[in-house]
Design a protein around this motif. Structure first.
Motif, PDB file in Angstrom:
ATOM      1  N   VAL A   1     -19.477  68.288  25.836  1.00  0.00           N
ATOM      2  CA  VAL A   1     -19.616  67.938  27.249  1.00  0.00           C
ATOM      3  C   VAL A   1     -18.500  66.968  27.604  1.00  0.00           C
ATOM      4  O   VAL A   1     -18.298  65.972  26.905  1.00  0.00           O
ATOM      5  N   PRO A   2     -17.725  67.213  28.690  1.00  0.00           N
ATOM      6  CA  PRO A   2     -16.641  66.296  29.045  1.00  0.00           C
ATOM      7  C   PRO A   2     -17.179  64.946  29.528  1.00  0.00           C
ATOM      8  O   PRO A   2     -18.035  64.894  30.417  1.00  0.00           O
ATOM      9  N   PHE A   3     -16.688  63.871  28.940  1.00  0.00           N
ATOM     10  CA  PHE A   3     -17.119  62.517  29.308  1.00  0.00           C
ATOM     11  C   PHE A   3     -16.794  62.211  30.767  1.00  0.00           C
ATOM     12  O   PHE A   3     -17.463  61.399  31.405  1.00  0.00           O
ATOM     13  N   ASP A   4     -15.785  62.880  31.327  1.00  0.00           N
ATOM     14  CA  ASP A   4     -15.389  62.644  32.718  1.00  0.00           C
ATOM     15  C   ASP A   4     -16.542  62.870  33.691  1.00  0.00           C
ATOM     16  O   ASP A   4     -16.549  62.286  34.786  1.00  0.00           O
ATOM     17  N   ILE A   5     -17.493  63.699  33.323  1.00  0.00           N
ATOM     18  CA  ILE A   5     -18.636  63.953  34.207  1.00  0.00           C
ATOM     19  C   ILE A   5     -19.401  62.667  34.497  1.00  0.00           C
ATOM     20  O   ILE A   5     -19.995  62.505  35.560  1.00  0.00           O
ATOM     21  N   LEU A   6     -19.390  61.731  33.544  1.00  0.00           N
ATOM     22  CA  LEU A   6     -20.143  60.476  33.691  1.00  0.00           C
ATOM     23  C   LEU A   6     -19.398  59.403  34.483  1.00  0.00           C
ATOM     24  O   LEU A   6     -19.996  58.402  34.895  1.00  0.00           O
ATOM     25  N   LYS A   7     -18.103  59.583  34.694  1.00  0.00           N
ATOM     26  CA  LYS A   7     -17.315  58.510  35.310  1.00  0.00           C
ATOM     27  C   LYS A   7     -17.743  58.156  36.735  1.00  0.00           C
ATOM     28  O   LYS A   7     -17.781  56.961  37.084  1.00  0.00           O
ATOM     29  N   PRO A   8     -18.088  59.104  37.597  1.00  0.00           N
ATOM     30  CA  PRO A   8     -18.598  58.709  38.920  1.00  0.00           C
ATOM     31  C   PRO A   8     -19.875  57.873  38.834  1.00  0.00           C
ATOM     32  O   PRO A   8     -20.081  56.961  39.629  1.00  0.00           O
ATOM     33  N   LEU A   9     -20.742  58.188  37.858  1.00  0.00           N
ATOM     34  CA  LEU A   9     -21.953  57.401  37.655  1.00  0.00           C
ATOM     35  C   LEU A   9     -21.610  55.979  37.221  1.00  0.00           C
ATOM     36  O   LEU A   9     -22.202  55.002  37.711  1.00  0.00           O
ATOM     37  N   ILE A  10     -20.650  55.847  36.305  1.00  0.00           N
ATOM     38  CA  ILE A  10     -20.225  54.531  35.834  1.00  0.00           C
ATOM     39  C   ILE A  10     -19.686  53.696  36.996  1.00  0.00           C
ATOM     40  O   ILE A  10     -20.040  52.520  37.162  1.00  0.00           O
ATOM     41  N   LEU A  11     -18.842  54.308  37.829  1.00  0.00           N
ATOM     42  CA  LEU A  11     -18.242  53.590  38.956  1.00  0.00           C
ATOM     43  C   LEU A  11     -19.290  53.195  39.990  1.00  0.00           C
ATOM     44  O   LEU A  11     -19.251  52.088  40.534  1.00  0.00           O
ATOM     45  N   GLU A  12     -20.251  54.083  40.268  1.00  0.00           N
ATOM     46  CA  GLU A  12     -21.300  53.770  41.243  1.00  0.00           C
ATOM     47  C   GLU A  12     -22.200  52.651  40.735  1.00  0.00           C
ATOM     48  O   GLU A  12     -22.606  51.762  41.497  1.00  0.00           O
ATOM     49  N   THR A  13     -22.505  52.659  39.440  1.00  0.00           N
ATOM     50  CA  THR A  13     -23.329  51.600  38.853  1.00  0.00           C
ATOM     51  C   THR A  13     -22.661  50.242  39.004  1.00  0.00           C
ATOM     52  O   THR A  13     -23.309  49.250  39.356  1.00  0.00           O
ATOM     53  N   ALA A  14     -21.353  50.191  38.742  1.00  0.00           N
ATOM     54  CA  ALA A  14     -20.615  48.938  38.890  1.00  0.00           C
ATOM     55  C   ALA A  14     -20.518  48.530  40.354  1.00  0.00           C
ATOM     56  O   ALA A  14     -20.622  47.344  40.696  1.00  0.00           O
ATOM     57  N   ASP A  15     -20.331  49.515  41.236  1.00  0.00           N
ATOM     58  CA  ASP A  15     -20.164  49.213  42.660  1.00  0.00           C
ATOM     59  C   ASP A  15     -21.451  48.669  43.280  1.00  0.00           C
ATOM     60  O   ASP A  15     -21.407  47.838  44.192  1.00  0.00           O
ATOM     61  N   LYS A  16     -22.598  49.120  42.791  1.00  0.00           N
ATOM     62  CA  LYS A  16     -23.879  48.713  43.383  1.00  0.00           C
ATOM     63  C   LYS A  16     -24.110  47.214  43.333  1.00  0.00           C
ATOM     64  O   LYS A  16     -24.723  46.645  44.245  1.00  0.00           O
ATOM     65  N   ILE A  17     -23.630  46.569  42.264  1.00  0.00           N
ATOM     66  CA  ILE A  17     -23.928  45.138  42.146  1.00  0.00           C
ATOM     67  C   ILE A  17     -23.068  44.280  43.067  1.00  0.00           C
ATOM     68  O   ILE A  17     -23.201  43.053  43.075  1.00  0.00           O
ATOM     69  N   LYS A  18     -22.193  44.924  43.855  1.00  0.00           N
ATOM     70  CA  LYS A  18     -21.538  44.198  44.940  1.00  0.00           C
ATOM     71  C   LYS A  18     -22.545  43.897  46.050  1.00  0.00           C
ATOM     72  O   LYS A  18     -22.362  42.972  46.835  1.00  0.00           O
ATOM     73  N   PHE A  19     -23.585  44.715  46.120  1.00  0.00           N
ATOM     74  CA  PHE A  19     -24.540  44.624  47.222  1.00  0.00           C
ATOM     75  C   PHE A  19     -25.956  44.306  46.770  1.00  0.00           C
ATOM     76  O   PHE A  19     -26.769  43.828  47.557  1.00  0.00           O
ATOM     77  N   LEU A  20     -26.270  44.575  45.507  1.00  0.00           N
ATOM     78  CA  LEU A  20     -27.598  44.338  44.965  1.00  0.00           C
ATOM     79  C   LEU A  20     -27.502  43.443  43.735  1.00  0.00           C
ATOM     80  O   LEU A  20     -26.488  43.449  43.042  1.00  0.00           O
ATOM     81  N   SER A  21     -28.577  42.712  43.451  1.00  0.00           N
ATOM     82  CA  SER A  21     -28.623  41.988  42.179  1.00  0.00           C
ATOM     83  C   SER A  21     -28.786  43.011  41.060  1.00  0.00           C
ATOM     84  O   SER A  21     -29.325  44.110  41.281  1.00  0.00           O
ATOM     85  N   PRO A  22     -28.347  42.687  39.834  1.00  0.00           N
ATOM     86  CA  PRO A  22     -28.551  43.627  38.729  1.00  0.00           C
ATOM     87  C   PRO A  22     -30.011  44.028  38.554  1.00  0.00           C
ATOM     88  O   PRO A  22     -30.310  45.183  38.231  1.00  0.00           O
ATOM     89  N   ALA A  23     -30.927  43.084  38.779  1.00  0.00           N
ATOM     90  CA  ALA A  23     -32.353  43.403  38.646  1.00  0.00           C
ATOM     91  C   ALA A  23     -32.770  44.458  39.669  1.00  0.00           C
ATOM     92  O   ALA A  23     -33.515  45.393  39.355  1.00  0.00           O
ATOM     93  N   ASP A  24     -32.302  44.305  40.901  1.00  0.00           N
ATOM     94  CA  ASP A  24     -32.660  45.263  41.954  1.00  0.00           C
ATOM     95  C   ASP A  24     -31.951  46.603  41.771  1.00  0.00           C
ATOM     96  O   ASP A  24     -32.443  47.638  42.229  1.00  0.00           O
TER      97      ASP A  24
END
Length: 253
Positions: free
Chosen positions: A186-209
Motif C-alpha cells: 500500500v503506498p504510504f502517500d495515501i496517508l499523507k493528507p490525513l497526517i497534514l489534516e491531523t496537524a492542521d486541526k490543532i491550529k483551531f482545536l486543543s489536542p484533547a478536542d
C-alpha cells in the motif's frame, strides 16, 4: 550592524548562518569549524577559523555544538566578559563558563541540512543573566523570527520533553505506519493528507478536542481486530500503550 560569531557547523549552526546572512541587521564575523569544508558553501573561506585563538571580537558568540561539548567549548574561548550563548534545548545556562556573560538562544524546530526552513515562524527561546544582554538577544532574534520568547532553563526542559513527544515520537509512528503500508503493498502517500489534516486541526482545536479514533470511542471490537492483525510484537505493544494512554486521558479530563 550586530556582529556575530558562530561556533559550530552542525544542523542548527548551518541554518542559523543562512538566517543571519539574510538579515540586514546582522554581520557574521566568523564561523568556527574544525572542518572548513563543512561551511564553505555558506561563508567565505577567510571567515572560517579552526582555532579558538583566531577568533575576532564580536557582539555575540553562539555556541552551536552537541550538548555534551558546550561546557568544554565555552571554557576554551580565549576572552572574558563577552556575551556567549548556546542553542541547546535541554542544557542549563549554567554550563557556560562564568568568565563570560551567559545566555541561551534556542530555536525550537527540527533541523535537517538538506531541508530549508522558514525562520520567520520558528520560535526562538531566550535566556540571559542580565536585562542588557537580553535586549541584545531580543534584537538579534527578532531580526530573523517573528516568534521570540523569554524562557528559563527549567521551562526549556519542559519544552524540549514536549517537543520529543510531538516531533520525534510522532515521526517514529509515521515510520511504523510506512512499514505496515509497505509490507502490504500500500503506498504510504495515501496517508499523507490525513497526517497534514491531523496537524492542521490543532491550529483551531486543543489536542484533547481533536482526538478521534477507536481508543477515543472505546471501540473494543476494532481495537481487538487491530491487535490481532499486528504480528510485530513491538508494534502491538506500542498500539496497546497508546490506546491505554488515550483512554486514561479521557478519565482524567
Amino acid at each position: 550592524m550586530i556582529k556575530i560569531t558562530i561556533i559550530g557547523s552542525g544542523n542548527v549552526a548551518q541554518h542559523l548562518i543562512k538566517a543571519f546572512t539574510k538579515s540586514e541587521q546582522i554581520e557574521i564575523v566568523q564561523v568556527f569549524s574544525r572542518k572548513k569544508e563543512s561551511v564553505l558553501n555558506l561563508v567565505n573561506a577567510d571567515r572560517i577559523v579552526t582555532e579558538f585563538a583566531n577568533l575576532h571580537e564580536s557582539d555575540l558568540y553562539i555556541i552551536s555544538v552537541s550538548d555534551d561539548a558546550i561546557s568544554e567549548v565555552s571554557e576554551q574561548l580565549p576572552f572574558k566578559n563577552q556575551l556567549v550563548v548556546h542553542t541547546s534545548g535541554t542544557t542549563s545556562i549554567d554550563v557556560l563558563d562564568s568568565k563570560n556573560r551567559k545566555g541561551v538562544f534556542y530555536p525550537l524546530q527540527t533541523f535537517s541540512k538538506a531541508k530549508s526552513v522558514d525562520f520567520s515562524i520558528i520560535p526562538i527561546c531566550l535566556e540571559t543573566e542580565n536585562p542588557g544582554d537580553y535586549t541584545i538577544l531580543d534584537t538579534i532574534a527578532k531580526s530573523i523570527s517573528e516568534a521570540v520568547f523569554s524562557i528559563s532553563s527549567e521551562q526549556r526542559k519542559s519544552l524540549h520533553v514536549s517537543a520529543v513527544f510531538v516531533n520525534n515520537f510522532t515521526n517514529h509512528l509515521y515510520q511504523i505506519g510506512q512499514e505496515i503500508c509497505e509490507n502490504n503493498q500500500v503506498p504510504f502517500d495515501i496517508l499523507k493528507p490525513l497526517i497534514l489534516e491531523t496537524a492542521d486541526k490543532i491550529k483551531f482545536l486543543s489536542p484533547a478536542d481533536a482526538q478521534t479514533g477507536p481508543a477515543k470511542r472505546h471501540d473494543s471490537t476494532t481495537i481487538e481486530a487491530h491487535l490481532n492483525y499486528l504480528t510485530d510484537e513491538n508494534q502491538r505493544n506500542i498500539y496497546k500503550l497508546l490506546t491505554q494512554s488515550i483512554q486514561h486521558n479521557d478519565k482524567t479530563l
